[in-house]
Design a protein around this motif. Structure first.
Motif, short mmCIF file in Angstrom:
data_model
loop_
_atom_site.label_atom_id
_atom_site.label_comp_id
_atom_site.label_asym_id
_atom_site.label_seq_id
_atom_site.Cartn_x
_atom_site.Cartn_y
_atom_site.Cartn_z
N VAL A 1 5.86 -5.75 -48.15
CA VAL A 1 4.83 -4.72 -48.16
C VAL A 1 3.79 -5.05 -49.22
O VAL A 1 2.58 -4.93 -49.00
N GLN B 1 16.68 0.28 -32.83
CA GLN B 1 17.90 0.98 -33.21
C GLN B 1 18.22 2.14 -32.29
O GLN B 1 19.38 2.47 -32.07
N TYR C 1 7.32 -2.16 -38.89
CA TYR C 1 8.44 -1.23 -38.98
C TYR C 1 8.83 -0.61 -37.64
O TYR C 1 9.98 -0.19 -37.47
N LEU C 2 7.87 -0.48 -36.71
CA LEU C 2 8.22 0.25 -35.49
C LEU C 2 9.24 -0.48 -34.62
O LEU C 2 10.11 0.14 -34.03
N GLY D 1 -2.08 0.31 -42.53
CA GLY D 1 -1.32 1.15 -41.61
C GLY D 1 -0.91 0.39 -40.36
O GLY D 1 0.23 0.48 -39.91
N PRO E 1 11.84 -2.53 -35.44
CA PRO E 1 13.26 -2.31 -35.80
C PRO E 1 13.72 -0.87 -35.56
O PRO E 1 14.84 -0.65 -35.14
N LEU E 2 12.82 0.10 -35.79
CA LEU E 2 13.22 1.49 -35.57
C LEU E 2 13.50 1.74 -34.10
O LEU E 2 14.51 2.35 -33.72
N LEU E 3 12.59 1.25 -33.26
CA LEU E 3 12.74 1.44 -31.83
C LEU E 3 14.00 0.74 -31.34
O LEU E 3 14.77 1.29 -30.54
N ASP F 1 12.48 -6.71 -47.37
CA ASP F 1 11.97 -5.58 -46.59
C ASP F 1 10.87 -4.83 -47.35
O ASP F 1 9.92 -4.34 -46.76
N LEU F 2 11.06 -4.72 -48.67
CA LEU F 2 10.05 -4.03 -49.48
C LEU F 2 9.02 -5.01 -50.02
O LEU F 2 7.82 -4.71 -50.04
N LEU G 1 1.86 -2.29 -41.34
CA LEU G 1 3.19 -1.72 -41.58
C LEU G 1 3.74 -1.08 -40.31
O LEU G 1 4.94 -1.13 -40.05
N GLY G 2 2.84 -0.50 -39.51
CA GLY G 2 3.29 0.09 -38.25
C GLY G 2 3.91 -0.97 -37.36
O GLY G 2 5.02 -0.80 -36.85
#
Lengths: 523, 257
Positions: free
Chosen positions: B63, B194, B187-188, B180, B190-192, B59-60, B183-184
């Motif tokens: 990046v 959840q 990452y967006l 940006g 998995p966040l969405l 995950d890191l 990474l956007g």
């Protein structure tokens, strides 16, 4: 003498100079069309993401209030104080007219969690475990409807004997678990609207636990025995399972006028939304004054979290993250583009006090980020709330000041994050490294909390700049309800403003380091 | 193509940041994985996918790989080097292909070290956290088919992330914006996913997100309950990378440098 005058003059110029500096930095910002557009995009991103995440939540609660409810809709009962409550339990009851008292001996309480396997299958649980807030005892209730006023004295799974009333009030009685070798005698008396609970270890020496005043209790109320067993969370697990508990009652005696004079069992609230097992035959009368009762559910305040289907509309949170990423990029470019184009030399020639240049940049970028964040968050809050309610989601109530704190706090979060990104950009002088560091510090912990064990997630949300998302914490919690009070359910380990202070700390350290580097380096 | 590869290799190799970034990929990936494994413990309820847990550091690590990939292209634009490059090698797609080839090699090298370190950390730490044979958790080993797929797939995942980032950077040119965007997009999703409770939405979000779909390759148990099968998930990420490279390639050909 002349030096004194010069010093005075330069100070005067300095004061005037900072206003000029701010103006210069503001001009630099507003004249780059891409950055101004990006600010608008950040606000829009907050609204759009909140809209999308709200749209993906659908339930079957009444969309616009109790009047529009049909039998297909779920409803959350409200307690006597108007607060949302859980009220599901197995009730063996009969009406009691006027004053009276019920006494009973609880000889055992056992239970086990059930279900929770993948694909909706029930998973066998290796050994029976009693939920800490499994309850068995005597209750006086206004009527059989969910949310009706009540007072009860009970033995619990792990909290000893308790006297509880009207969902939020709780007083401890005898400690320790109930067992065949150490049974508990419980007694509840009604005099007018005063209900008093007693407990005893031998049935002859009684101690008073507490008295509840149930205002407006009608002269005929329901009395009886109840068993409830709430959602069970294995330690360290976010996943709760419905559970059942079984209690054996004997030596029942009732003083007072019993118009029906027969006990009836009924599962209260079994079809309402709460992790409950249906207990169709949840009670057995063993003799004239002995029962075995099996129940599931809880009598408690409502809390948030996935298993309770309780949320305050915090899906606004993900909306902030794309806005945050855009602002991190803009804030970083605000300084790194000066390095790239060599403009920084002109800037430092014009204002040689570099710390003040950085301060002016920080104020400008922080203010614009705050403004964009405030507009975006406020709009997102309205939109998300509307969409969630329309889609039949139940939202736990949130007070006006709390809502204002979430909106202003989120805007401040975005502002401070922009300042942090600016400081990182100044320290690194390279855009990519600064942007990535900013995003990794602020966003990655959020991804990790969903995969990490709860303990590690809690530390991430305390120590990393992501702690600032605590300003969005609105989920109600209660010591009377076992729950996964975790970040994934919207519970943050830090208080709202303390969380924001952690981010401010990071920003301050980064600004300090950037100032030091600015002064020490040639350019 | 050989000259292009040679030229790009010289550029990549002579930048100090390349080796630093590859080293950080390995160190950060293994560090995060070791910390995560050390922070977890055996629970009698539920089954923990230990190979996947041991690979959390990706995950890191991804990046850092994406920074490397973005810089390979956007540094040329920020320094003006791109004009020299394109003057010397006017076939622009060959330049892009050469960069992609070298990045693949770099990501494989960094990825093998990182993934190997993760598995080693898991193998050493997990038993002391209660993940033992009596509890149903054998020692992590590449001899196990699922673990081998998770490990090899994670290396491929890093490769595809680097190609995806290269494509985005070629299209956008500016490093900050490119990073940006990358990474956007990662990452967006998995966040969405959840916060979206609707199961159909949740599934679709996890199926189309480059990170959520790609990381399905790390799963070793309960494969039928995954939103997307491991190799299909990696395929989705490959589509993202292909689309990004195609967009970048077209823009590179069409635009003035």
């Amino acid at each position: 003498m002349t030096t004194g005058i010069n010093a005075h003059r330069s100070e005067a110029v300095g004061h005037d100079g900072f206003a000029h500096l701010l103006r210069a930095e503001w001009t630099k910002f507003r004249t780059v069309r891409g950055w101004v557009i990006a600010l608008g995009a950040a606000a829009l991103a907050v609204v759009l993401m909140s809209f999308v995440s709200a749209s993906g939540n659908r339930f079957s609660f009444c969309p616009t209030g109790p009047s529009s409810c049909t039998s297909r809709h779920l409803a959350v009962p409200t307690g006597p104080g108007g607060e949302p409550v859980t009220d599901s339990f197995m009730f063996v009851h009969q009406p009691l007219a006027g004053n009276g008292a019920v006494t009973v001996r609880v000889a055992s309480l056992s239970g086990s969690p059930v279900g929770g396997g993948p694909n909706g299958t029930l998973r066998a649980v290796s050994q029976p475990v009693l939920a800490p807030w499994a309850k068995a005892g005597i209750i006086v209730k206004r009527d059989l409807s969910q949310g009706a006023a009540y007072a009860a004295v009970m033995v619990t799974g792990a909290h000893g004997v308790r006297m509880q009333y009207n969902y939020t009030h709780d007083a401890p009685g005898l400690p320790g678990a109930v067992a065949v070798s150490s049974p508990r005698w419980l007694r509840l008396t009604r005099i007018g609207d005063l209900i008093t609970g007693y407990d005893s270890t031998d049935g002859s020496h009684w101690s008073d636990i507490g008295t509840a005043q149930l205002r407006g209790l009608p002269s005929t109320a329901q009395i009886g025995l109840f068993v409830a067993s709430p959602a069970y969370f294995p330690s360290g697990s976010n996943i709760g399972n419905p559970s059942v508990a079984t209690a054996s009652f004997d030596e029942i005696s009732v003083r007072g006028d019993l118009p029906a004079d027969s006990w009836t069992g009924e599962a209260i609230g079994a079809n309402a939304f709460y992790p409950v097992l249906s207990t169709a035959s949840g009670w057995h009368r063993l003799s004239r004054n002995a029962f075995t009762i099996t129940g599931s559910g809880d009598i408690a305040p409502r809390v948030g979290g996935s298993i309770f289907n309780g949320d305050t509309g915090t899906s606004i949170l993900v909306g902030a993250i794309p806005g945050l990423i855009v602002l991190i990029v803009v804030a970083t470019l605000f300084v790194t583009s000066e390095y790239r184009r060599g403009l920084i030399r002109v800037t430092f020639t014009a204002s040689p006090r570099r710390g003040r240049v950085l301060a002016a940049k920080a104020i400008v970028v922080g203010s614009v980020a705050f403004a964009a964040g405030l507009v975006g968050t406020a709009l997102a809050e309205v939109v998300a709330h509307h969409v969630l309610i329309t889609n039949g989601n139940y939202l736990l109530p949130v007070s006006g000041p709390t809502e204002a704190r979430v909106i202003v706090g989120t805007a401040l979060l975005l502002a401070v994050a922009a300042v942090l990104a600016l400081a990182l950009g100044t320290a690194f002088r390279r855009s990519a490294a600064a942007v990535v560091t900013g995003i990794v510090l602020l966003v990655l912990p959020f991804i990790l909390v969903y995969t990490l064990p709860a303990g590690a997630s809690t530390w991430l949300m305390r120590l990393t700049p992501t702690a600032a998302f605590a300003v969005q914490g609105t989920q109600p919690s209660s010591p009377l309800v076992a729950n996964a009070y975790t970040v994934t359910n919207g519970y943050y380990p830090l208080e709202p403003w303390a969380g924001l202070a952690v981010l401010c700390g990071y920003a301050a350290i980064a600004l300090g380091a950037a100032t030091w580097l600015l002064r020490r380096r040639d350019v | 193509m050989r000259e292009a590869l040679h030229a790009e290799w010289t550029k990549l190799r002579t930048l100090a940041s390349t080796s630093w970034l590859l080293l950080s990929t390995a160190v950060l990936t293994v560090g995060v994985s070791a910390a995560v494994v050390a922070a977890s413990s055996y629970q009698p309820f539920g089954y923990q996918d230990t190979p996947k847990l041991s690979l959390t550091g990706i995950d890191l690590g991804q990046v850092v790989v994406s920074i490397l990939a973005v810089l390979v292209m956007s540094n040329e634009y920020s320094t003006g080097m791109i004009r020299t490059t394109l003057t010397a090698m006017p076939r622009r797609l060959v330049v892009l292909a050469a960069k992609a080839t070298l990045l693949t090699g770099a990501a494989v090298a960094g990825g093998i070290v990182a993934v190997g370190g993760c598995l080693l950390a898991g193998r050493l730490i997990l038993p002391s956290k209660g993940f033992t044979v009596p509890h149903g958790y054998p020692l992590l080993s590449l001899a196990h088919g699922g673990t081998l797929r998770a490990a090899g797939g994670s290396v491929l995942y890093l490769v595809l992330i680097s190609l995806f980032s290269l494509g985005v950077a070629t299209a956008i040119r500016d490093s900050a914006t490119a990073v940006g965007v990358v990474l956007g997009l990662l990452y967006l999703f998995p966040l969405l996913a959840q916060v979206v409770t609707d199961p159909v939405w949740h599934r679709h979000l996890e199926q189309i997100g480059p990170m959520t779909a790609g990381l399905a390759i790390q799963a070793t148990t309960d494969l039928h309950s995954l939103p997307i099968s491991p190799w299909a998930g990696l395929g989705v990420l490959a589509l993202w990378a292909g689309a990004a490279l195609a967009t970048g390639g077209i823009l590179l050909r069409l635009r003035d440098a």
